[in-house]
Design a protein around this motif. Structure first.
Motif, PDB file in Angstrom:
ATOM      1  N   GLU A   1      44.896  20.088  20.699  1.00  0.00           N
ATOM      2  CA  GLU A   1      44.341  20.981  19.776  1.00  0.00           C
ATOM      3  C   GLU A   1      43.182  21.671  20.177  1.00  0.00           C
ATOM      4  O   GLU A   1      42.048  21.079  21.053  1.00  0.00           O
ATOM      5  N   GLN A   2      42.970  22.767  19.474  1.00  0.00           N
ATOM      6  CA  GLN A   2      41.653  23.806  19.891  1.00  0.00           C
ATOM      7  C   GLN A   2      41.589  24.004  21.566  1.00  0.00           C
ATOM      8  O   GLN A   2      40.590  24.046  21.962  1.00  0.00           O
ATOM      9  N   GLY A   3      42.896  24.242  22.038  1.00  0.00           N
ATOM     10  CA  GLY A   3      42.843  24.517  23.470  1.00  0.00           C
ATOM     11  C   GLY A   3      42.492  23.387  24.517  1.00  0.00           C
ATOM     12  O   GLY A   3      42.123  23.579  25.432  1.00  0.00           O
ATOM     13  N   GLY A   4      42.629  22.137  23.984  1.00  0.00           N
ATOM     14  CA  GLY A   4      42.263  20.940  24.888  1.00  0.00           C
ATOM     15  C   GLY A   4      43.421  20.747  25.698  1.00  0.00           C
ATOM     16  O   GLY A   4      44.671  21.100  25.763  1.00  0.00           O
ATOM     17  N   ILE A   5      43.292  20.138  26.935  1.00  0.00           N
ATOM     18  CA  ILE A   5      44.132  19.762  27.871  1.00  0.00           C
ATOM     19  C   ILE A   5      43.926  18.186  28.141  1.00  0.00           C
ATOM     20  O   ILE A   5      43.016  17.745  28.455  1.00  0.00           O
ATOM     21  N   ASN A   6      45.467  17.576  27.902  1.00  0.00           N
ATOM     22  CA  ASN A   6      45.331  16.306  28.025  1.00  0.00           C
ATOM     23  C   ASN A   6      46.009  15.720  29.393  1.00  0.00           C
ATOM     24  O   ASN A   6      46.416  14.537  29.320  1.00  0.00           O
ATOM     25  N   VAL A   7      46.144  16.649  30.376  1.00  0.00           N
ATOM     26  CA  VAL A   7      46.945  16.256  31.584  1.00  0.00           C
ATOM     27  C   VAL A   7      46.158  16.789  32.716  1.00  0.00           C
ATOM     28  O   VAL A   7      45.560  17.924  32.603  1.00  0.00           O
ATOM     29  N   SER A   8      45.884  15.860  33.867  1.00  0.00           N
ATOM     30  CA  SER A   8      45.433  16.628  34.969  1.00  0.00           C
ATOM     31  C   SER A   8      46.366  17.355  35.826  1.00  0.00           C
ATOM     32  O   SER A   8      47.484  17.680  35.499  1.00  0.00           O
ATOM     33  N   VAL A   9      46.074  17.953  36.848  1.00  0.00           N
ATOM     34  CA  VAL A   9      46.703  18.702  37.762  1.00  0.00           C
ATOM     35  C   VAL A   9      47.470  17.562  38.385  1.00  0.00           C
ATOM     36  O   VAL A   9      47.412  16.347  38.699  1.00  0.00           O
ATOM     37  N   TRP A  10      48.606  18.120  38.989  1.00  0.00           N
ATOM     38  CA  TRP A  10      49.550  16.834  39.849  1.00  0.00           C
ATOM     39  C   TRP A  10      48.804  16.688  40.955  1.00  0.00           C
ATOM     40  O   TRP A  10      48.320  17.726  41.934  1.00  0.00           O
ATOM     41  N   ARG A  11      48.969  15.535  41.731  1.00  0.00           N
ATOM     42  CA  ARG A  11      48.229  15.199  43.013  1.00  0.00           C
ATOM     43  C   ARG A  11      49.533  14.643  43.422  1.00  0.00           C
ATOM     44  O   ARG A  11      50.411  14.036  43.053  1.00  0.00           O
ATOM     45  N   TYR A  12      49.594  14.698  44.828  1.00  0.00           N
ATOM     46  CA  TYR A  12      50.659  14.503  46.000  1.00  0.00           C
ATOM     47  C   TYR A  12      50.328  13.339  46.987  1.00  0.00           C
ATOM     48  O   TYR A  12      49.301  13.509  47.496  1.00  0.00           O
ATOM     49  N   LEU A  13      51.155  12.366  47.134  1.00  0.00           N
ATOM     50  CA  LEU A  13      50.764  11.413  48.022  1.00  0.00           C
ATOM     51  C   LEU A  13      51.974  10.728  48.916  1.00  0.00           C
ATOM     52  O   LEU A  13      53.160  10.899  48.268  1.00  0.00           O
ATOM     53  N   SER A  14      51.940  10.978  50.242  1.00  0.00           N
ATOM     54  CA  SER A  14      52.979  10.361  50.998  1.00  0.00           C
ATOM     55  C   SER A  14      52.542   9.043  51.589  1.00  0.00           C
ATOM     56  O   SER A  14      51.670   8.809  52.029  1.00  0.00           O
ATOM     57  N   ILE A  15      53.582   8.147  51.601  1.00  0.00           N
ATOM     58  CA  ILE A  15      53.333   6.814  52.249  1.00  0.00           C
ATOM     59  C   ILE A  15      54.253   6.784  53.158  1.00  0.00           C
ATOM     60  O   ILE A  15      55.499   6.810  53.019  1.00  0.00           O
TER      61      ILE A  15
END
Length: 102
Positions: free
Chosen positions: A32-46
């Motif tokens: 609501e009111q322009g909020g962002i509830n997720v981060s950017v994607w991060r990638y990991l290789s194992i």
């Protein structure tokens, strides 16, 4: 990935290669009111390296070599079959390996 950030990765037996993960973090603050509830994607290789398993074999419990006719004589040369059995290079994915006894 747990709430503490720890990753539990369970490797399957005899499997190796690269595991690629894409993760992002969410919260319950809403959008609501322009909020962002997720981060950017991060990638990991194992990279899970292959392991060379030890070759295996079994020995016969008792090998009898027939004596020569004269009990004082040295035993005659004899070939004894199946002294070593269950000879394996290891896991099925290692069938290409060459085996020899020392």
């Amino acid at each position: 990935v747990g709430a503490d950030g720890a990753l539990l990765l369970t490797q399957r037996a005899e499997q190796n290669g690269v595991c690629r993960l894409a993760l992002r973090l969410s919260d319950n603050g809403g959008t609501e009111q322009g909020g962002i509830n997720v981060s950017v994607w991060r990638y990991l290789s194992i990279n899970v390296s292959a392991v060379n398993n030890a070759p295996t074999f079994s020995l016969a419990p008792l090998v009898l070599i027939p004596a020569a006719d004269d009990s004082l004589a040295a035993p005659a040369a004899a070939t004894v079959q199946a002294v070593a059995t269950g000879i394996s290079p290891g896991a099925p994915n290692e069938a290409w390996q060459t085996l020899w006894f020392e």
